[in-house]
Design a protein around this motif. Structure first.
Motif, PDB file in Angstrom:
ATOM      1  N   ALA A 107       0.828  -1.204   0.000  1.00 29.01           N
ATOM      2  CA  ALA A 107       0.000   0.000   0.000  1.00 29.01           C
ATOM      3  C   ALA A 107       0.862   1.254   0.000  1.00 29.01           C
ATOM      4  N   ILE A 108       1.938   1.234   0.767  1.00 26.35           N
ATOM      5  CA  ILE A 108       2.848   2.383   0.812  1.00 26.35           C
ATOM      6  C   ILE A 108       3.518   2.582  -0.545  1.00 26.35           C
ATOM      7  N   ARG A 109       3.932   1.474  -1.156  1.00 28.22           N
ATOM      8  CA  ARG A 109       4.664   1.573  -2.426  1.00 28.22           C
ATOM      9  C   ARG A 109       3.738   1.826  -3.613  1.00 28.22           C
ATOM     10  N   GLU A 110       2.451   1.675  -3.420  1.00 30.51           N
ATOM     11  CA  GLU A 110       1.518   2.107  -4.465  1.00 30.51           C
ATOM     12  C   GLU A 110       1.588   3.624  -4.627  1.00 30.51           C
ATOM     13  N   ALA A 111       1.865   4.309  -3.525  1.00 31.30           N
ATOM     14  CA  ALA A 111       2.000   5.765  -3.565  1.00 31.30           C
ATOM     15  C   ALA A 111       3.399   6.167  -4.020  1.00 31.30           C
ATOM     16  N   VAL A 112       4.404   5.448  -3.534  1.00 29.51           N
ATOM     17  CA  VAL A 112       5.797   5.761  -3.861  1.00 29.51           C
ATOM     18  C   VAL A 112       6.477   4.467  -4.303  1.00 29.51           C
ATOM     19  N   PRO A 113       6.420   4.139  -5.576  1.00 29.88           N
ATOM     20  CA  PRO A 113       7.015   2.890  -6.058  1.00 29.88           C
ATOM     21  C   PRO A 113       8.493   2.792  -5.690  1.00 29.88           C
ATOM     22  N   GLY A 114       8.845   1.624  -5.172  1.00 26.24           N
ATOM     23  CA  GLY A 114      10.237   1.382  -4.811  1.00 26.24           C
ATOM     24  C   GLY A 114      10.672   2.048  -3.522  1.00 26.24           C
ATOM     25  N   ALA A 115       9.737   2.599  -2.769  1.00 28.60           N
ATOM     26  CA  ALA A 115      10.103   3.294  -1.531  1.00 28.60           C
ATOM     27  C   ALA A 115      10.830   2.370  -0.574  1.00 28.60           C
TER      28      ALA A 115
END
Length: 230
Positions: free
Chosen positions: A117-125
């Motif tokens: 879910a977090i990486r949907e906003a910031v891919p590769g975070a």
């Protein structure tokens, strides 16, 4: 003739590289002297998080944001703002459930969903930390470590969810501050305006007292350097 000898050192000759995460809870900055790490749980929140980001930007302080997957999915723009401001991300589970008696498999599925879910906003975070909701760890430290996230504890906790008033939060923070402290605060799940106001007051005071704001410790592996011996 010169021979080459490679050795491992833990000193500061070369910049250390982060080692694999462990199941040990990190509760300090891992640095000597007047250092402190600010961490914020339960966001991102559309009211509190932007206000908090403005305060941190004003004083040029970086913090750790422990994000709930549901909140990250609902407010991806705020996840991006957190990253753009240079802050560090932490997985705080998908739904803020008590993981204390969950199986390792169920915890793993939850943490993977939250990171997704977090990486949907910031891919590769990069998400270097995990913090269990309610501090109810169960089997989660080892699961998080296996997923590359260091379990993140704390040393200062001022019960800001009680909303005791800004002045009382400031008093508690000043009273509990110790060198190397990891401070637990909240920017989500409820009205956190008192927390934001308290942070706005303690940061300049601590900066005036020569406190350095940094991040919680991470395991460090020995640096590898090459010595040429004659």
């Amino acid at each position: 003739m010169l021979s080459v000898l490679t050795i491992g050192l833990t000193c500061g000759i070369a910049a250390p590289a982060h080692a694999k995460a462990t199941a040990d809870l990190v509760t300090t900055t891992g640095r000597a002297g007047k250092t402190v790490a600010l961490t914020f749980d339960d966001g991102p929140d559309p009211d509190n998080t932007p206000a908090l980001l403005e305060v941190l930007h004003k004083y040029q302080v970086k913090a750790v944001f422990c994000l709930v997957g549901d909140q990250a999915r609902n407010h991806p723009d705020l996840v991006r703002r957190i990253v753009l401001h240079g802050h560090t991300l932490c997985n705080h589970s998908m739904h803020h459930d008590d993981l204390g008696d969950w199986s390792a498999a169920d915890i793993r599925a939850d943490l993977l969903e939250a990171s997704k879910a977090i990486r949907e906003a910031v891919p590769g975070a990069r998400i270097p930390y995990f913090r269990a909701p309610y501090g109810s760890w169960g089997q989660s430290p080892q699961v998080a470590a296996d997923l590359g996230m260091q379990p993140l504890g704390w040393t200062v906790e001022v019960a800001d969810w009680e909303q005791p008033g800004t002045s009382e939060l400031v008093r508690r923070l000043n009273e509990q501050l110790t060198p190397g402290a990891v401070v637990l605060l909240h920017d989500g799940i409820g009205d956190r305006s008192q927390t934001v106001q308290a942070v706005d007051q303690v940061i300049p005071r601590w900066q005036a007292q020569d406190w350095i704001f940094t991040r919680p410790a991470r395991p460090v592996q020995p640096s590898m350097i090459v010595l040429r011996l004659g």
